[in-house]
Motif scaffolding. Structure first.
Motif, PDB file in Angstrom:
ATOM      1  N   ASP A 143     -44.852 -15.376 -54.786  1.00 22.39           N
ATOM      2  CA  ASP A 143     -45.474 -16.686 -54.557  1.00 22.39           C
ATOM      3  C   ASP A 143     -44.506 -17.846 -54.722  1.00 22.39           C
ATOM      4  O   ASP A 143     -44.819 -18.978 -54.342  1.00 22.39           O
ATOM      5  CB  ASP A 143     -46.653 -16.890 -55.518  1.00 22.39           C
ATOM      6  N   LEU A 144     -43.335 -17.605 -55.318  1.00 18.72           N
ATOM      7  CA  LEU A 144     -42.396 -18.702 -55.592  1.00 18.72           C
ATOM      8  C   LEU A 144     -41.994 -19.488 -54.343  1.00 18.72           C
ATOM      9  O   LEU A 144     -41.920 -20.721 -54.388  1.00 18.72           O
ATOM     10  CB  LEU A 144     -41.146 -18.153 -56.293  1.00 18.72           C
ATOM     11  N   ALA A 185     -36.257 -27.016 -58.024  1.00 16.43           N
ATOM     12  CA  ALA A 185     -36.239 -25.560 -57.947  1.00 16.43           C
ATOM     13  C   ALA A 185     -37.111 -25.005 -59.062  1.00 16.43           C
ATOM     14  O   ALA A 185     -37.369 -25.679 -60.066  1.00 16.43           O
ATOM     15  CB  ALA A 185     -34.806 -25.032 -58.071  1.00 16.43           C
ATOM     16  N   VAL A 186     -37.575 -23.767 -58.887  1.00 15.27           N
ATOM     17  CA  VAL A 186     -38.442 -23.144 -59.879  1.00 15.27           C
ATOM     18  C   VAL A 186     -37.969 -21.720 -60.129  1.00 15.27           C
ATOM     19  O   VAL A 186     -37.535 -21.013 -59.213  1.00 15.27           O
ATOM     20  CB  VAL A 186     -39.918 -23.160 -59.414  1.00 15.27           C
ATOM     21  N   ASP A 187     -38.035 -21.334 -61.388  1.00 20.01           N
ATOM     22  CA  ASP A 187     -37.729 -19.964 -61.791  1.00 20.01           C
ATOM     23  C   ASP A 187     -38.852 -19.528 -62.725  1.00 20.01           C
ATOM     24  O   ASP A 187     -39.181 -20.244 -63.683  1.00 20.01           O
ATOM     25  CB  ASP A 187     -36.371 -19.906 -62.498  1.00 20.01           C
ATOM     26  N   SER A 188     -39.450 -18.377 -62.452  1.00 21.55           N
ATOM     27  CA  SER A 188     -40.612 -17.974 -63.231  1.00 21.55           C
ATOM     28  C   SER A 188     -40.702 -16.456 -63.314  1.00 21.55           C
ATOM     29  O   SER A 188     -40.183 -15.735 -62.453  1.00 21.55           O
ATOM     30  CB  SER A 188     -41.889 -18.550 -62.599  1.00 21.55           C
ATOM     31  N   THR A 239     -36.707 -27.172 -62.385  1.00 25.52           N
ATOM     32  CA  THR A 239     -35.465 -27.917 -62.546  1.00 25.52           C
ATOM     33  C   THR A 239     -35.359 -28.980 -61.459  1.00 25.52           C
ATOM     34  O   THR A 239     -35.365 -28.662 -60.270  1.00 25.52           O
ATOM     35  CB  THR A 239     -34.244 -26.989 -62.487  1.00 25.52           C
ATOM     36  N   ILE A 240     -35.281 -30.233 -61.884  1.00 25.82           N
ATOM     37  CA  ILE A 240     -35.140 -31.362 -60.957  1.00 25.82           C
ATOM     38  C   ILE A 240     -33.719 -31.906 -61.104  1.00 25.82           C
ATOM     39  O   ILE A 240     -33.254 -32.162 -62.214  1.00 25.82           O
ATOM     40  CB  ILE A 240     -36.151 -32.471 -61.266  1.00 25.82           C
ATOM     41  N   GLU A 241     -33.028 -32.062 -59.984  1.00 24.98           N
ATOM     42  CA  GLU A 241     -31.686 -32.632 -59.990  1.00 24.98           C
ATOM     43  C   GLU A 241     -31.680 -33.880 -59.128  1.00 24.98           C
ATOM     44  O   GLU A 241     -32.038 -33.837 -57.950  1.00 24.98           O
ATOM     45  CB  GLU A 241     -30.669 -31.619 -59.482  1.00 24.98           C
ATOM     46  N   LEU A 242     -31.301 -35.007 -59.724  1.00 26.99           N
ATOM     47  CA  LEU A 242     -31.310 -36.296 -59.031  1.00 26.99           C
ATOM     48  C   LEU A 242     -29.928 -36.930 -59.104  1.00 26.99           C
ATOM     49  O   LEU A 242     -29.221 -36.788 -60.105  1.00 26.99           O
ATOM     50  CB  LEU A 242     -32.325 -37.252 -59.678  1.00 26.99           C
TER      51      LEU A 242
END
Length: 590
Positions: A529-530, A570-573, A582-585
């Motif tokens: 589902d990721l 991004a998502v890790d689960s 994780t948000i990178e700006l």
């Protein structure tokens, strides 16, 4: 001539002055309106967040006498604005700046009256208490109820008025300077415009005297220049005319090569006369290979050859859509138009190729979105209708059953309201109609204030909120939208983490980027589902999402807001072990 120059210069100065004055006036008015409107929106948003955290007792029953005063003081530290709690009768329950016992009844305040009537009210006036011009925004706890409690924020708008005043000073100073410069420039322009007219007049008199060798000197490409060119054209040779023809041919070729549609011209015998650059890309052949050859020699799809053959035979407009698999798979819209020369002589056909793959994909996505919205709206509406029918059927006479059913109807209505709100928010974000106000954001205090807004919800579930922020980190972002991103992810973490779990926020970065990691010890997301969790209405566990009040749009809104900040998410689960977003700006917006 001198009189004409003077009149022209005066007209230009007057027009410039009027234009700049009008533009400055409307710009100042627009600046003031937009600043006040943005301030009102921020205040309404802050009020809604406060309402989620404040306990409302019936006429203050069960709450300490200074409860609202303490809450008002706490919220002032967070928002920097004056906070006032008002009961249904207009008496002040608590105020962040003054003793509520000495404050008069607020039932007749315009913003309070509007808030009780429509839910939200605002007003700008000089405060009777602080003797300063203030912006008031009030929000009714129970919109439409005459005895509803009201939460009000107020802020001094002297900064907005000061900015507008400074703008007027700069504008008037610039206008005076512009008048001086415009006078000199306008006279110079008038001189430059009238001098060519004198030269054209002299040349016209020489031509009238049969001096056909006379020529108007080269001038600018304006109306006066066109007049000079027209006079010179009377004595131009055939060579000049041919040069213009070749120039036009070059322009036409440039237009064809830069068109986004493929163009193929075929004569009446089936020979290919012309292919533009896009047609070469679509068909996979160069113009050098096909020009002058029969269309059947191009190893293309049978359907395309059939359409060309049918167009040459029927000599009428044909339209079709064909899926091409070479040089890559794409859906093309085919329009075949017959070409007739003078005297209705058939000259061949013009083939127009348009790549509609993206359009059809967008239509399919729109159709799926409508279907999903219809399904999501139908569920709460069906529940409301069903329980309402049960109440109308006699269940209303049973107080316990009626109360239970009415609570369900209320909950479903709230869910429907959240769903519609999220749909409208997503629509604005996707269409990029969200004006972002970028400013430096100090991440340590920003994170603490954001986490504090959700502390009550986490405490209620027994969830530990852990915050770790590197000191001295700044990022250029829209603070309200960045808070919306973080709060959405934190809310998801709290909702999907069992009691006694942990939700953590970690912020670090380097010279170019900052990273915000939001992790939880919740139920996790299956690996399959990721890739789809950021899609609209996609839910990993539909039953769990609906029971927790989710609409399926939160992560999609988050993703679009991150992209508007030119960042990535991004998502890790792992199922049973929790999730990490994780948000990178970028530190600076380019």
């Amino acid at each position: 001539m001198n009189s004409f120059r003077s009149r022209l210069a005066v007209i230009m100065i007057v027009l410039i002055g009027l234009s700049v004055s009008a533009a400055g006036y409307f710009m100042a008015q627009s600046f003031q309106r937009e600043n006040i409107a943005a301030l009102q929106e921020n205040m309404v948003r802050d009020i809604k967040l406060m309402l989620d955290d404040v306990q409302w007792g019936e006429n203050g029953a069960g709450l300490p006498a200074d409860y609202y005063t303490e809450q008002a003081a706490r919220y002032k530290e967070i928002t920097g604005m004056r906070v006032t709690f008002i009961d249904g009768g207009g008496d002040v329950l608590g105020d962040s700046d003054f003793d509520r016992r000495r404050m008069e009844n607020h039932a007749d305040r315009p913003e309070v009256i509007d808030a009780k009537r429509s839910g939200v009210g605002n007003d700008i006036r000089v405060s009777d208490t602080v003797k300063q011009k203030m912006l008031y925004v009030a929000y009714a706890v129970r919109p439409g109820a005459p005895d509803s409690e009201v939460l009000r924020l107020s802020k001094n708008i002297q900064d907005v008025e000061r900015s507008v005043g400074e703008m007027w000073v700069v504008l008037i100073s610039g206008l005076l300077l512009l008048f001086i410069v415009a006078a000199a420039v306008s006279y110079r322009i008038a001189l430059g415009l009238t001098r060519p007219l004198e030269q054209i007049t002299r040349v016209a008199k020489r031509i009238k005297s049969m001096d056909y060798q006379a020529r108007v000197p080269l001038m600018k490409n304006d109306e006066i220049g066109e007049l000079g060119v027209a006079i010179n054209a009377m004595a131009e040779s055939l060579q000049d005319q041919m040069q213009r023809i070749r120039q036009k041919e070059g322009q036409l070729e440039s237009v064809l090569d830069n068109m986004i549609n493929g163009i193929v011209m075929i004569d009446r015998s089936g020979r290919i006369l012309l292919l533009n650059r896009m047609a070469e890309e679509v068909l996979g052949f160069s113009a050098r290979e096909l020009a002058g050859r029969h269309y059947a020699e191009a190893k293309q799809q049978y359907e395309l050859a059939q359409i060309i053959q049918e167009g040459l035979e029927r000599r009428e407009h044909l339209h079709d859509e064909i899926t091409f698999y070479f040089p890559e798979e794409r859906l093309l819209e085919i329009n075949l138009v017959p070409v007739f020369h003078s005297g209705d002589e058939f000259g061949g056909v013009l083939l127009v190729l348009q790549d509609v793959s993206a359009i059809r994909r967008l239509e399919r996505m729109r159709s799926e979105f409508v279907a999903n919205v219809s399904h999501e709206l139908k569920t709460p509406i069906a529940a409301v209708k069903g329980f309402a029918e049960t109440l109308l059927g006699g269940a209303v006479n049973d107080p316990d059953t009626a109360k239970s059913f009415l609570q369900i109807i209320y909950d479903e209505s709230e869910r429907l309201n959240r769903l519609i709100g999220d749909i409208l928010e997503l629509s604005k974000v996707e269409s990029r109609r969200v004006p972002l106000q970028f400013s430096p954001v100090e991440l340590s205090s920003f994170t603490e204030k954001t986490v504090e807004l959700l502390a009550t919800e986490a405490f209620r579930k027994g969830i530990l909120l852990d915050v770790s922020v590197e000191p001295g980190l700044y990022v250029e972002a829209d603070e309200d939208r960045l808070r919306q991103i973080v709060m959405n992810l934190l809310s998801n973490g709290i909702n999907y983490t069992p009691e006694g779990g942990r939700v953590s926020v970690k912020v670090d970065g380097d010279d170019d980027h900052i990273r915000i990691r939001i992790s939880d010890t919740g139920i996790g997301i299956p690996k399959k589902d990721l890739p789809r969790i950021f899609e609209r209405f996609y839910r990993v566990d539909k039953a769990r999402s609906r029971s927790s009040g989710g609409t399926g749009l939160g992560l999609s809104i988050v993703k679009h807001l991150v992209e508007l900040h030119k960042g990535t998410i991004a998502v890790d689960s792992k199922v049973g072990a929790g999730s990490v977003f994780t948000i990178e700006l970028p530190v600076l917006q380019s």
